[in-house]
Each structure stands twice: as structure tokens, then as C-alpha cells.
Design an enzyme around this catalytic site. Sequence first.
Site: not given
Length: 178
Positions: A37, A93, A97, A125, A159
Site C-alpha cells: 500500500k 515503490e 530498505d 535506504k 499513511r
Amino acid sequence: MKQLYSKEVIAEHVKAIGQQINCDYQNEEILLIVVLKGSMLFAADLCRELNCPVTIDFIRVSSYGDSTVSSGNVVFKVPLDTDIKGKNVIIVEDIIDTGNTLRALYHHLEEKQPASLKICTLIDKKKRRKVEIEADYAGIVMDDGFIIGYGLDLGERYRNLDAIYLLDPNNLPTEGDA
Ligand code: PRP
């Protein structure tokens, strides 16, 4: 709680990524595969920066659940229903990470024989990567820290914040801060 990236800064990054994609694809048709999501706000803003022919589909992948730590176990919760064979696909995206999610998704889509397959992320990241995967288009490169807002959640909340905040577990933001 600390605001890391304002909505204006985010918008600049989204615009810059859009310009790169426009430049690379010119008038070629592209299919954006939006990873739900977290990517919903980024994708909604990014697709409006694009001036090549665009179609959009969604896939839902999850590896965090309600935790702040990746389980490493990537679950496909909502599968793709578009035939991507022969298409120019860009995965959209919100964040890379550990890279676990993207690696699993990339291989899953690669098997479906798209004409090309690229990765686009708002936040990268890089230093936290546990598997080898690189974005073709990346906006904000940051180090450590769990962030929320602009699609990113903690236990499904936050969000809807229009900026990105560094999470301080002792001082959580409210939706009224947006
Ligand atoms: C988040 C994010 C990426 C993934 C990145 O998804 O949207 O898909 O984690 O982390 P990784 O590189 O360590 O795999 P999450 O599983 O939290 O689902 P969500 O998008 O529904 O919040």
C-alpha cells in the site's frame, strides 16, 4: 517526532524522477506497477508528472505486517492481473530498505517476460541493503531510521500525512499534523 522531508521537498523529488522517466522513454508506452500500500501517494503524484503513454496496475506485497522490522518473508497479498509480456514495466515503490521485497517482486515479474523492467523508488535506504538490488530511479537517499507519512505506515496509520517524519516511538504524530 521530527519532520525529515516536507511536502515541497517530496514534490521536487517526484518531479525530478518524472522528468528522468520522460526523458528515458520519450513517447514509448510504459506500465507502472504500483506496490501497495505504501506507494499509493507517490504513484498518484508521479503518474501526473509523466507525459508518455502510461497504464497502471497494482500489486500488494508485504513483509513488515505491523512490525517496524522486515520479517524477510515476502507475501504476495494481491497478485497482478495484467499480462506484462512485451511491455515496458516500471515498478513503483515508496521505499527500498533491506531490498527483500523488491528482489522477490523483481524476480516474480521478470519471469513474465516484460520487454524491460525498471525499479523506481521515492526513498532509497542504500546502506541498509541485505540483498543486491538497485533502483533505476531513486529520489531521496537516506540512512537509518523508521519513517512514516506520505504512504509509509506504522501499524497501518500515518499513511495520510503529507510529509515524511522520523518515528520517535515516545512521541507519535497525529493526523492533524498533516
Ligand atoms: C514496505 C515498502 C516496501 C518494503 C521495503 O512495505 O512499501 O514494499 O516495505 O522494505 P524492504 O526493502 O526491507 O523489503 P510493507 O511490507 O511495510 O507493506 P506496505 O507497503 O503495505 O506498508
